[in-house]
Scaffold this motif. Structure first.
Motif, PDB file in Angstrom:
ATOM      1  N   GLN A  42      47.833   9.191  21.343  1.00  0.00           N
ATOM      2  CA  GLN A  42      46.567   9.687  21.883  1.00  0.00           C
ATOM      3  C   GLN A  42      45.387   9.222  21.032  1.00  0.00           C
ATOM      4  O   GLN A  42      44.337   8.842  21.565  1.00  0.00           O
ATOM      5  N   THR A  45      44.911   5.430  21.797  1.00  0.00           N
ATOM      6  CA  THR A  45      44.564   5.030  23.172  1.00  0.00           C
ATOM      7  C   THR A  45      43.482   5.888  23.810  1.00  0.00           C
ATOM      8  O   THR A  45      42.933   5.513  24.852  1.00  0.00           O
ATOM      9  N   MET A  47      44.059   8.810  25.148  1.00  0.00           N
ATOM     10  CA  MET A  47      44.646   9.576  26.248  1.00  0.00           C
ATOM     11  C   MET A  47      44.521  11.075  25.985  1.00  0.00           C
ATOM     12  O   MET A  47      44.801  11.535  24.875  1.00  0.00           O
ATOM     13  N   ALA A  51      46.411  12.572  30.977  1.00  0.00           N
ATOM     14  CA  ALA A  51      46.780  11.148  31.021  1.00  0.00           C
ATOM     15  C   ALA A  51      48.137  10.932  30.363  1.00  0.00           C
ATOM     16  O   ALA A  51      48.971  10.164  30.862  1.00  0.00           O
ATOM     17  N   PHE A  52      48.378  11.618  29.246  1.00  0.00           N
ATOM     18  CA  PHE A  52      49.657  11.465  28.541  1.00  0.00           C
ATOM     19  C   PHE A  52      50.813  11.936  29.404  1.00  0.00           C
ATOM     20  O   PHE A  52      51.926  11.390  29.330  1.00  0.00           O
ATOM     21  N   SER A 102      46.949   0.140  24.993  1.00  0.00           N
ATOM     22  CA  SER A 102      46.084   0.801  25.974  1.00  0.00           C
ATOM     23  C   SER A 102      46.920   1.742  26.826  1.00  0.00           C
ATOM     24  O   SER A 102      48.130   1.556  27.007  1.00  0.00           O
ATOM     25  N   SER A 103      46.250   2.752  27.371  1.00  0.00           N
ATOM     26  CA  SER A 103      46.953   3.724  28.193  1.00  0.00           C
ATOM     27  C   SER A 103      47.527   3.079  29.448  1.00  0.00           C
ATOM     28  O   SER A 103      48.622   3.443  29.901  1.00  0.00           O
TER      29      SER A 103
END
Length: 407
Positions: A42, A45, A47, A51-52, A102-103
């Motif tokens: 996190q 990125t 996130m 998002a995670f 990146s996410s």
């Protein structure tokens, strides 16, 4: 689905057992490894929790969709090509995480792995019933134990790899290696036993829909889908949030990863032992309800007394999760005597079930964001486990033939 004419087995039972374990053990590390690394990922990125959660949600949705598509893939590709192609997808998804800064890359690679896992875990149970018809409880227990054991490896070794000097991207990507090791043995062994072949190579083949359409008109199919999905949501939520949850209580990534590994070991042991205990009767309901009640107790302990005895709570939860999963896989196969039809029912159950299960980590993340606490989410999962007990009470084996009567 169609099957080739009966062929003599050309591999030893030991080789078949080894192949099942080596294939299955690769189906969960990609899913369990990110959780203990949550804060690191996190921070790198950007996130947030929602998002995670997609690192679990997306692959599980794809596992579900793949379960619905697996009968068609099996008919058109054959078992060996479908499983080997799926393993290649998993290896590729893991390897590409080396570029996972990146996410979007992380979520996309989770999707690749999920698509591969979907095919394997939807096809393999039917093959197990076909190849080991007199030893299904043991083999399904072994399959489930290997599945959970792979999760333990992912949760424990990825945080340790960072301590050993690897980047977090490399600690996720390294799970391509055991998949590559399993590939040649799987290709060899699956080519030497009598397996379902593509429809173009089979004589008098029927459309794959003939094996699945009538199953989708059975009420029992949908009860299996719903209850399996609700039950397996507990596993999805735990894999996604157990490590981040204990990190809010001051645990390190390695310590929380060890806790996830303990959970997975308890799952693996239970997944192996409970089907053996339940093998003495075709009525598995008592054992499934016991496993569900253990889940409810484990989630309640985490919610209300998270630091009182965390290892005990996690072991109780793991026993419930692992036993329930393996027993469900067995019950789905119990419903029909034909390995092909039983495999199709199992694939449909997993297909719809994993789509439902994928929502659980997102729901728990939403509850955490709204309440500011993980307590509500864990109590939600405890309540779901209790609800599934009522559904399981309907799985009376005396009624299987009636419930699954083919038109």
């Amino acid at each position: 689905m169609t099957s080739s004419p009966s062929q003599p087995q050309r591999v030893s039972p030991l080789l078949w057992l080894t192949v099942v374990v080596l294939i299955t053990i690769n189906l969960r590390p990609f899913l369990s490894a990110p959780g203990p690394l949550g804060p690191v990922i996190q921070n790198a990125t950007g996130m947030d929790l929602r998002a995670f959660s997609w690192l679990t949600l997306l692959p599980m949705v794809l596992m579900g969709l793949g379960g619905w598509l697996a009968p068609t893939a099996l008919q058109r590709m054959g078992a060996r090509q479908a499983i080997v192609s799926a393993l290649v997808l998993i290896a590729l998804g893991c390897a590409l995480r080396i570029a996972g800064a990146s996410s979007m890359v992380l979520i996309a690679t989770a999707g690749l792995c999920g698509a591969g896992v979907a095919l394997v875990q939807s096809i393999l149970p039917g093959l197990i019933k076909r190849q080991s018809p007199h030893n299904v409880p043991f083999m399904m227990g072994l399959y489930s134990a290997a599945l959970m054991g792979g999760g333990a490896f992912g949760a424990q070794l990825s945080p340790l790899a960072i301590q050993w000097g690897m980047s977090w991207q490399a600690s996720l990507a390294m799970w391509a290696v055991p998949v590559v090791i399993a590939l040649p043995l799987a290709f060899y062994a699956l080519g030497r036993i009598g397996l379902p072949v593509p429809a173009t190579a089979a004589t008098h083949s029927q459309p794959v829909a003939s094996d699945t359409a009538w199953l989708m008109r059975r009420r029992r199919t949908w009860l299996l889908v719903l209850s399996f999905g609700l039950m397996n949501g507990g596993y999805a939520s735990t894999v996604a949030w157990l490590a981040p949850f204990y990190q809010t209580h001051g645990w390190t990534a390695t310590q929380s990863g060890s806790l996830v590994a303990i959970l997975s070991v308890a799952q693996a042991a239970s997944a192996l032992i409970m089907p053996a205990l339940a093998a003495h009767s075709t009525d598995r309901r008592l054992w499934i309800i016991v496993a569900l009640l253990l889940q409810a107790v484990g989630f309640a302990l985490m919610a209300l007394w998270p630091t009182a005895a965390p290892t005990l709570s996690i072991v109780i939860l793991g026993i419930g999760l692992g036993g329930c999963f393996s027993l469900y896989m067995l019950v789905a196969l119990d419903h029909l005597p034909s390995p092909t039809q039983a495999g199709a029912l199992n694939a449909l159950m997993q297909g719809g079930g994993f789509i439902l299960a994928a929502l659980a980590p997102w729901i728990v993340a939403q509850l955490q964001q709204l309440s500011g606490s993980w307590t509500v989410g864990w109590l939600y999962q405890a309540g779901v486990a209790a609800l599934v007990c009522l559904m399981v009470a309907q799985f009376n084996p005396k009624h299987y033939a009636r419930e699954m009567r083919q038109p």
